[in-house]
Design an enzyme around this catalytic site. Structure first.
Site, PDB file in Angstrom:
ATOM      1  N   HIS A  61     -23.373 -10.039  32.891  1.00 47.57           N
ATOM      2  CA  HIS A  61     -22.750  -9.248  33.954  1.00 47.57           C
ATOM      3  C   HIS A  61     -23.645  -8.074  34.353  1.00 47.57           C
ATOM      4  O   HIS A  61     -24.522  -7.641  33.595  1.00 47.57           O
ATOM      5  CB  HIS A  61     -21.384  -8.729  33.502  1.00 47.57           C
ATOM      6  N   GLU A 170     -17.196 -10.509  25.012  1.00 39.45           N
ATOM      7  CA  GLU A 170     -18.045  -9.585  24.262  1.00 39.45           C
ATOM      8  C   GLU A 170     -17.428  -9.261  22.904  1.00 39.45           C
ATOM      9  O   GLU A 170     -16.248  -9.544  22.655  1.00 39.45           O
ATOM     10  CB  GLU A 170     -18.273  -8.309  25.092  1.00 39.45           C
TER      11      GLU A 170
END
Length: 295
Positions: A61, A170
């Protein structure tokens, strides 16, 4: 048999025994034995009775508000204090969104990396996947919009389906940036999102997808071993959804996920991967992956 990366396609893994590279000093995405993406794709081994082969695109990202805060305060203060809060006067980072810089980063990646890749291959990925976190949803939208705008086979109004994998997130725990907002909030904001190219992004969630985050804990930060186990289960979930003909695969995710995926694939490490960057791996997938179950 286990999942494994196949060497000989990219500078990040030129041969067995390679020790890894620093992506700030070397182009980890460089094609080392092929002139272009089309030639590389045709050089991927053919599927066999026991093994299938995939071209997996792993997109980190763009810069989120938590990434900007780390730059502002430094990693030591971030880990000790700021990561436990939900934001500061510059922005909120609970399930962080992209900063304006982050959006610019992934738009450039779309135009400079993904668009040439898709043009040379003559196709979009067969299947799109994403982490459920908001920064990844925004990254998918912003990075693939320049590609969709140039894809004549997909007229405006076409629905682009992207499958969410909850386990490919994550590192879990403690840091609020890694806590998912309520599912209904994300759906209200991003479901059937209209891109600037005129396409509609539809997020596909599993049935009974949990409203609240059931993975994140406030008092335990996931260890590397714990994350690798979770990531491997996420990879099994991803590959189990693919047919033998679906070979070109996109996953929009996180730096920690990418590093964990590489470890699980026995791929050399790629150090210092910046926000908005892309890693590509040719993966050998055992055909009996579905029979392996969860670890």
């Amino acid at each position: 048999m286990s999942l494994r990366a196949v060497p000989g396609y990219f500078a990040a893994y030129p041969s067995e025994g390679f020790q890894g590279l620093d992506s700030t000093k070397y182009d980890h995405l460089e094609l080392i034995n092929h002139k272009n993406w089309k030639e590389l794709y045709h050089a991927i081994p053919r599927n066999t009775k026991n093994r299938h082969y995939k071209l997996l695109i792993l997109a980190r990202h763009g810069q989120g508000y938590h990434n900007a805060a780390i730059l502002r305060y430094g990693m030591e203060k971030w880990d000790a204090y700021w990561s436990l809060l939900s934001g500061d006067e510059h922005g909120e980072w609970l399930d962080s969104k992209l900063t304006p810089l982050g959006k610019d980063q992934v738009r450039r990646t779309g135009s400079n990396v993904l668009l040439p890749m898709a043009k040379q291959l003559g196709m979009l990925p067969h299947v799109f996947f994403s982490s459920p976190m908001r920064r990844c949803l925004e990254t998918f939208i912003e990075s693939w919009t320049p590609v969709l705008a140039e894809t004549q086979e997909l007229p405006a109004g076409t629905k682009i389906s992207t499958r969410i994998i909850e386990g490919l997130r994550e590192t879990l725990g403690s840091h609020t940036c890694d806590k998912r907002v309520a599912h209904s909030m994300a759906v209200d904001e991003y479901q059937d999102f209209s891109t600037e190219s005129g396409h509609t992004v539809h997020w596909q969630y599993v049935p009974d997808y949990p409203e609240d985050d059931e993975l994140w804990l406030p008092d335990h930060r996931e260890t590397c071993a714990e994350m690798d186990k979770r990531t491997l289960n996420g990879l099994f979930e991803l590959f189990n959804q693919l047919s033998s003909e679906e070979k070109f695969i996109s996953l929009t995710c996180h730096s920690g996920v990418i590093q964990s995926v590489l470890r699980n694939l026995q791929h050399p490490p790629i150090y210092n991967l910046d926000t908005g960057k892309v890693v590509a791996v040719v993966v050998e997938v055992p055909v009996n992956t579905a029979d392996r179950g969860r670890l």
